[in-house]
Scaffold this motif. Structure first.
Motif, PDB file in Angstrom:
ATOM      1  N   SER A  14      24.985  32.900  36.607  1.00 43.53           N
ATOM      2  CA  SER A  14      26.389  32.523  36.483  1.00 43.53           C
ATOM      3  C   SER A  14      26.699  32.091  35.053  1.00 43.53           C
ATOM      4  O   SER A  14      27.708  32.494  34.466  1.00 43.53           O
ATOM      5  CB  SER A  14      26.697  31.390  37.473  1.00 43.53           C
ATOM      6  OG  SER A  14      28.004  30.922  37.314  1.00 43.53           O
ATOM      7  N   ARG A  27      32.593  37.549  38.346  1.00 42.18           N
ATOM      8  CA  ARG A  27      32.553  38.036  39.718  1.00 42.18           C
ATOM      9  C   ARG A  27      31.259  37.569  40.364  1.00 42.18           C
ATOM     10  O   ARG A  27      30.167  37.751  39.808  1.00 42.18           O
ATOM     11  CB  ARG A  27      32.599  39.564  39.772  1.00 42.18           C
ATOM     12  CG  ARG A  27      33.801  40.193  39.105  1.00 42.18           C
ATOM     13  CD  ARG A  27      35.090  39.973  39.900  1.00 42.18           C
ATOM     14  NE  ARG A  27      36.231  40.536  39.214  1.00 42.18           N
ATOM     15  CZ  ARG A  27      37.025  39.883  38.370  1.00 42.18           C
ATOM     16  NH1 ARG A  27      36.791  38.620  38.099  1.00 42.18           N
ATOM     17  NH2 ARG A  27      38.050  40.471  37.801  1.00 42.18           N
ATOM     18  N   VAL A  28      31.372  37.009  41.549  1.00 39.07           N
ATOM     19  CA  VAL A  28      30.197  36.529  42.276  1.00 39.07           C
ATOM     20  C   VAL A  28      29.244  37.693  42.548  1.00 39.07           C
ATOM     21  O   VAL A  28      28.021  37.528  42.499  1.00 39.07           O
ATOM     22  CB  VAL A  28      30.610  35.804  43.577  1.00 39.07           C
ATOM     23  CG1 VAL A  28      29.392  35.467  44.422  1.00 39.07           C
ATOM     24  CG2 VAL A  28      31.395  34.538  43.245  1.00 39.07           C
ATOM     25  N   TYR A  43      26.665  32.310  48.376  1.00 39.92           N
ATOM     26  CA  TYR A  43      27.566  31.457  49.149  1.00 39.92           C
ATOM     27  C   TYR A  43      26.798  30.454  50.019  1.00 39.92           C
ATOM     28  O   TYR A  43      27.280  29.355  50.260  1.00 39.92           O
ATOM     29  CB  TYR A  43      28.520  32.302  49.995  1.00 39.92           C
ATOM     30  CG  TYR A  43      29.561  32.995  49.151  1.00 39.92           C
ATOM     31  CD1 TYR A  43      30.458  32.247  48.372  1.00 39.92           C
ATOM     32  CD2 TYR A  43      29.655  34.383  49.093  1.00 39.92           C
ATOM     33  CE1 TYR A  43      31.413  32.870  47.584  1.00 39.92           C
ATOM     34  CE2 TYR A  43      30.611  35.005  48.302  1.00 39.92           C
ATOM     35  CZ  TYR A  43      31.473  34.243  47.550  1.00 39.92           C
ATOM     36  OH  TYR A  43      32.422  34.847  46.768  1.00 39.92           O
ATOM     37  N   ASP A  48      31.286  28.319  47.754  1.00 39.83           N
ATOM     38  CA  ASP A  48      32.367  29.168  47.260  1.00 39.83           C
ATOM     39  C   ASP A  48      32.270  29.288  45.740  1.00 39.83           C
ATOM     40  O   ASP A  48      31.360  28.744  45.108  1.00 39.83           O
ATOM     41  CB  ASP A  48      33.740  28.624  47.688  1.00 39.83           C
ATOM     42  CG  ASP A  48      34.008  27.203  47.204  1.00 39.83           C
ATOM     43  OD1 ASP A  48      33.329  26.723  46.273  1.00 39.83           O
ATOM     44  OD2 ASP A  48      34.912  26.554  47.768  1.00 39.83           O
ATOM     45  N   ARG A  49      33.214  30.018  45.168  1.00 36.53           N
ATOM     46  CA  ARG A  49      33.219  30.259  43.718  1.00 36.53           C
ATOM     47  C   ARG A  49      33.265  28.952  42.945  1.00 36.53           C
ATOM     48  O   ARG A  49      32.562  28.776  41.950  1.00 36.53           O
ATOM     49  CB  ARG A  49      34.433  31.136  43.374  1.00 36.53           C
ATOM     50  CG  ARG A  49      34.567  31.498  41.917  1.00 36.53           C
ATOM     51  CD  ARG A  49      35.804  32.390  41.734  1.00 36.53           C
ATOM     52  NE  ARG A  49      35.932  32.884  40.383  1.00 36.53           N
ATOM     53  CZ  ARG A  49      36.628  32.277  39.434  1.00 36.53           C
ATOM     54  NH1 ARG A  49      37.236  31.132  39.694  1.00 36.53           N
ATOM     55  NH2 ARG A  49      36.711  32.803  38.229  1.00 36.53           N
ATOM     56  N   ASN A  50      34.117  28.011  43.375  1.00 32.97           N
ATOM     57  CA  ASN A  50      34.223  26.739  42.670  1.00 32.97           C
ATOM     58  C   ASN A  50      32.922  25.943  42.722  1.00 32.97           C
ATOM     59  O   ASN A  50      32.549  25.281  41.756  1.00 32.97           O
ATOM     60  CB  ASN A  50      35.375  25.897  43.220  1.00 32.97           C
ATOM     61  CG  ASN A  50      36.717  26.426  42.789  1.00 32.97           C
ATOM     62  OD1 ASN A  50      36.823  27.190  41.839  1.00 32.97           O
ATOM     63  ND2 ASN A  50      37.758  26.031  43.490  1.00 32.97           N
ATOM     64  N   LEU A  52      29.969  27.240  42.795  1.00 32.71           N
ATOM     65  CA  LEU A  52      29.098  27.888  41.823  1.00 32.71           C
ATOM     66  C   LEU A  52      29.494  27.498  40.396  1.00 32.71           C
ATOM     67  O   LEU A  52      28.632  27.223  39.562  1.00 32.71           O
ATOM     68  CB  LEU A  52      29.140  29.406  42.001  1.00 32.71           C
ATOM     69  CG  LEU A  52      28.297  30.229  41.022  1.00 32.71           C
ATOM     70  CD1 LEU A  52      26.834  29.789  41.044  1.00 32.71           C
ATOM     71  CD2 LEU A  52      28.430  31.716  41.356  1.00 32.71           C
ATOM     72  N   LEU A  53      30.794  27.433  40.120  1.00 38.85           N
ATOM     73  CA  LEU A  53      31.241  27.033  38.783  1.00 38.85           C
ATOM     74  C   LEU A  53      30.837  25.587  38.480  1.00 38.85           C
ATOM     75  O   LEU A  53      30.446  25.270  37.356  1.00 38.85           O
ATOM     76  CB  LEU A  53      32.751  27.214  38.646  1.00 38.85           C
ATOM     77  CG  LEU A  53      33.244  28.655  38.631  1.00 38.85           C
ATOM     78  CD1 LEU A  53      34.769  28.702  38.558  1.00 38.85           C
ATOM     79  CD2 LEU A  53      32.624  29.450  37.489  1.00 38.85           C
ATOM     80  N   GLU A 113      39.526  26.999  32.666  1.00 42.23           N
ATOM     81  CA  GLU A 113      39.690  27.228  34.111  1.00 42.23           C
ATOM     82  C   GLU A 113      40.229  25.979  34.799  1.00 42.23           C
ATOM     83  O   GLU A 113      41.017  26.068  35.747  1.00 42.23           O
ATOM     84  CB  GLU A 113      38.344  27.655  34.720  1.00 42.23           C
ATOM     85  CG  GLU A 113      38.383  27.944  36.188  1.00 42.23           C
ATOM     86  CD  GLU A 113      39.036  29.274  36.552  1.00 42.23           C
ATOM     87  OE1 GLU A 113      39.046  29.603  37.743  1.00 42.23           O
ATOM     88  OE2 GLU A 113      39.549  29.971  35.655  1.00 42.23           O
ATOM     89  N   GLU A 117      42.767  25.564  37.949  1.00 39.46           N
ATOM     90  CA  GLU A 117      42.010  25.501  39.197  1.00 39.46           C
ATOM     91  C   GLU A 117      41.668  24.053  39.535  1.00 39.46           C
ATOM     92  O   GLU A 117      40.749  23.474  38.976  1.00 39.46           O
ATOM     93  CB  GLU A 117      40.728  26.330  39.062  1.00 39.46           C
ATOM     94  CG  GLU A 117      39.920  26.439  40.318  1.00 39.46           C
ATOM     95  CD  GLU A 117      40.691  27.055  41.471  1.00 39.46           C
ATOM     96  OE1 GLU A 117      40.730  26.395  42.530  1.00 39.46           O
ATOM     97  OE2 GLU A 117      41.256  28.157  41.325  1.00 39.46           O
TER      98      GLU A 117
END
Length: 197
Positions: A14, A27-28, A43, A48-50, A52-53, A113, A117
């Motif tokens: 990531s 992109r995941v 996942y 979720d994406r957040n 991971l961020l 971001e 977000e």
């Protein structure tokens, strides 16, 4: 592959994805492919994406902490006067290595971001507050040992210096300022603001 090893590979992938192409192209599926895992496993580990961020931001913070001699969890600091430790802390991001350049890109992207977000905004803000407090306490240490002027408001100075580092890094990442020039500017600001007469 153990779950801990898979999570580490995912976070590193990531970090690389953001450093190479930014958040807009993040992109995941690309992260999973680079890490050699399924999207489902990403996942599973990060929800979720957040999530991971946020884990990627934690990874970037650890890399800077290692480079900058940030106190460990027991609060132990490296030897040296407060001013020297502060210089080490603030200049960690300015080392000019490819890894620190990529780390600066990742941080700039995550801060951008956070503007849009809400899911990562609190985490970014908490990290900035922690960093600023670390700088403030190091300034206070320097005031106690006489290496930093006693009439400086440590909290204000910490706010100014951390914002300066962020601004310098943003110019470095777009190529309008060299690493050496940024380091010299930061050292000059530190000397003028903090050094005893």
């Amino acid at each position: 592959m153990q779950h801990g090893e898979a999570a580490r590979r995912i976070v590193e992938a990531s970090w690389r994805a953001i450093a190479r192409a930014g958040i807009r192209k993040f992109r995941v599926t690309d992260v999973a492919s680079d890490a050699g895992v399924s999207v489902g496993l990403v996942y599973y580990h990060f929800t979720d994406r957040n999530g991971l961020l946020q884990a990627t931001m934690d990874h970037a913070n650890r890399m800077t902490a290692i480079a900058g001699g940030i106190p460990d969890q027991d609060g132990r600091r490296s030897d040296g006067c407060g001013f020297d430790r502060l210089a080490e802390l603030l200049l960690a991001d300015m080392s000019g290595t490819p890894t620190m350049r990529d780390n600066a890109v990742v941080w700039q992207e995550l801060m951008g971001e956070a503007l849009f977000e809400a899911g990562i905004r609190d985490e970014v803000n908490a990290t900035l507050v922690d960093w600023q407090e670390n700088v403030r306490s190091t300034i206070a240490d320097g005031q106690a040992d006489g290496s930093i002027r006693s009439d400086v408001d440590a909290e204000t100075a910490a706010r100014v210096l951390t914002a300066l580092v962020d601004g310098l890094l943003s110019r470095i990442t777009i190529g309008s300022l060299s690493w050496d020039a940024a380091g010299l500017a930061l050292r000059s600001a530190m000397d003028g603001l903090l050094r005893p007469a």
